[in-house]
Scaffold this active site. Structure first.
Site, mmCIF file in Angstrom:
data_model
loop_
_atom_site.group_PDB
_atom_site.id
_atom_site.type_symbol
_atom_site.label_atom_id
_atom_site.label_comp_id
_atom_site.label_asym_id
_atom_site.label_seq_id
_atom_site.Cartn_x
_atom_site.Cartn_y
_atom_site.Cartn_z
ATOM 1 N N ASP A 168 0.825 -1.208 0.000
ATOM 2 C CA ASP A 168 0.000 0.000 0.000
ATOM 3 C C ASP A 168 0.861 1.261 0.000
ATOM 4 O O ASP A 168 1.960 1.251 0.549
ATOM 5 C CB ASP A 168 -0.909 -0.030 1.251
ATOM 6 C CG ASP A 168 -2.068 0.947 1.133
ATOM 7 O OD1 ASP A 168 -2.300 1.478 0.031
ATOM 8 O OD2 ASP A 168 -2.736 1.176 2.155
ATOM 9 N N HIS B 71 2.805 3.351 -8.931
ATOM 10 C CA HIS B 71 2.652 1.910 -9.207
ATOM 11 C C HIS B 71 3.886 1.387 -9.959
ATOM 12 O O HIS B 71 4.364 0.291 -9.691
ATOM 13 C CB HIS B 71 1.385 1.641 -10.025
ATOM 14 C CG HIS B 71 0.116 2.022 -9.305
ATOM 15 N ND1 HIS B 71 -0.129 1.667 -8.004
ATOM 16 C CD2 HIS B 71 -0.978 2.733 -9.704
ATOM 17 C CE1 HIS B 71 -1.314 2.136 -7.634
ATOM 18 N NE2 HIS B 71 -1.845 2.788 -8.638
ATOM 19 N N LEU C 174 10.934 -20.410 -4.758
ATOM 20 C CA LEU C 174 9.853 -19.619 -4.140
ATOM 21 C C LEU C 174 8.560 -19.710 -4.961
ATOM 22 O O LEU C 174 8.596 -19.621 -6.190
ATOM 23 C CB LEU C 174 10.292 -18.152 -4.068
ATOM 24 C CG LEU C 174 9.243 -17.164 -3.551
ATOM 25 C CD1 LEU C 174 9.171 -17.212 -2.025
ATOM 26 C CD2 LEU C 174 9.542 -15.747 -4.004
HETATM 27 C C1 FPP Z 1 -1.817 0.164 -3.420
HETATM 28 O O1 FPP Z 1 -1.367 1.509 -3.392
HETATM 29 C C2 FPP Z 1 -1.285 -0.549 -4.571
HETATM 30 C C3 FPP Z 1 -2.043 -1.143 -5.553
HETATM 31 C C4 FPP Z 1 -3.510 -1.099 -5.570
HETATM 32 C C5 FPP Z 1 -1.423 -1.812 -6.708
HETATM 33 C C6 FPP Z 1 -0.222 -2.634 -6.415
HETATM 34 C C7 FPP Z 1 0.512 -2.845 -7.681
HETATM 35 C C8 FPP Z 1 1.839 -2.816 -7.843
HETATM 36 C C9 FPP Z 1 2.809 -2.653 -6.732
HETATM 37 C C10 FPP Z 1 2.440 -2.921 -9.202
HETATM 38 C C11 FPP Z 1 2.282 -4.206 -9.929
HETATM 39 C C12 FPP Z 1 2.486 -5.413 -9.124
HETATM 40 C C13 FPP Z 1 2.920 -6.616 -9.579
HETATM 41 C C14 FPP Z 1 2.854 -7.778 -8.674
HETATM 42 C C15 FPP Z 1 3.474 -6.828 -10.912
HETATM 43 P P1 FPP Z 1 -2.455 2.650 -3.478
HETATM 44 O O2 FPP Z 1 -2.652 2.998 -4.904
HETATM 45 O O3 FPP Z 1 -3.704 2.231 -2.754
HETATM 46 O O4 FPP Z 1 -1.754 3.817 -2.706
HETATM 47 P P2 FPP Z 1 -2.458 4.961 -1.838
HETATM 48 O O5 FPP Z 1 -3.121 4.268 -0.678
HETATM 49 O O6 FPP Z 1 -1.303 5.814 -1.416
HETATM 50 O O7 FPP Z 1 -3.422 5.667 -2.727
#
Ligand code: FPP
Length: 247
Positions: free
Chosen positions: A18, A35, A129
């Site tokens: 997050d 992201h 893994l």
């Molecule tokens: C949460 O941060 C993150 C996500 C909803 C997406 C996670 C995706 C990645 C890390 C990239 C791709 C992953 C893989 C496994 C290839 P948020 O957007 O909710 O952040 P915020 O709470 O600060 O708004």
């Protein structure tokens, strides 16, 4: 890494990644920039987990609720997933990582599902893994499906209500092949479970850090493992019982 007890490494670690959006905002950039940077953390944490001897790593990459984000962000995230899986698969394969996925995979765009299935297929015989991506996943969706299946089996006379056990339910979850996570990590200072592995985390240790996901790197992961190793896991027993068991 040197501060980790190699004999007490959790078999299964689950992570709620997050804080990408906030990280991007701090840099004056669009959320999707966060992201993209988050992918670098994913790469490092997969390596760190493998090096530490973790057997299963489950990453919450996209929740059922994430479909409600603005369309531009959802599209960009799906494109990022396709690109990341395509670019990273050769390295994962070289490092013997086996990729798997849980969630309502049928709801993913075809390009994303195809890329995912190709990578799963390429890495299926790997013995290192096991990297599980939770995609279009929510625990309530998963538990509801298992209840429907149980109800159907009862209606068909294949299962008696009295024969339903915890194992019956576990066997119908999409995580049935994996042991329950011993450790759940959430970044970005939020102290929530957000519909992630509600059943499976019943006895997991939780580790929360204020670091935003793009800032969460190898040493932070080792610190989480170290914190886990300092805890006493009692599973409802007393501290005295646990110390008797380990003598
Ligand atoms: C949460 O941060 C993150 C996500 C909803 C997406 C996670 C995706 C990645 C890390 C990239 C791709 C992953 C893989 C496994 C290839 P948020 O957007 O909710 O952040 P915020 O709470 O600060 O708004």
């Amino acid at each position: 890494m040197s501060s980790i007890n190699k004999d007490k490494v959790p078999q299964h670690v689950a992570i709620i990644m997050d804080g990408n959006g906030r990280w991007a905002k701090q840099q004056g950039e669009d959320r999707i920039f966060g992201h993209h940077e988050g992918v670098n953390s994913v790469r490092e944490i997969v390596e760190a987990a493998a090096e530490a001897g973790v057997k299963y790593l489950t990453l919450y990459a996209f929740s059922t609720e994430n479909w409600n984000r603005p369309k531009d962000e959802v599209d960009a995230l799906m494109e990022l997933l396709v690109a990341t899986i395509s670019i990273e698969t050769p390295q994962l394969h070289k490092n013997k990582v086996k990729l798997e996925a849980i969630g309502n995979l049928k709801s993913l765009p075809p390009a994303c599902l195809n890329e995912l299935q190709e990578s799963i297929n390429t890495t299926k015989n790997n013995t290192g893994l096991i990297l599980v991506l939770a995609l279009s996943y929510s625990s309530k969706w998963e538990i509801t499906n298992s209840v429907k299946e149980i109800a159907a089996q009862v209606a068909e006379g294949k299962l008696k209500p009295n024969d339903i056990t915890e194992e019956t339910i576990s066997s119908l979850l999409c995580t049935t092949k994996y042991p329950d996570p011993e450790l759940m990590i959430r970044t970005s200072g939020e102290h929530r479970i957000s519909n992630f592995l509600l059943w499976q985390l019943a006895y997991a240790e939780f580790y929360f850090t204020d670091k935003l996901w793009p800032d969460f790197r190898k040493d932070d992961f080792y610190e989480a493992i170290r914190s886990y190793q300092l805890r006493e896991r009692r599973f409802g027993k007393t501290s005295e019982q646990i110390s008797q068991q380990t003598k």
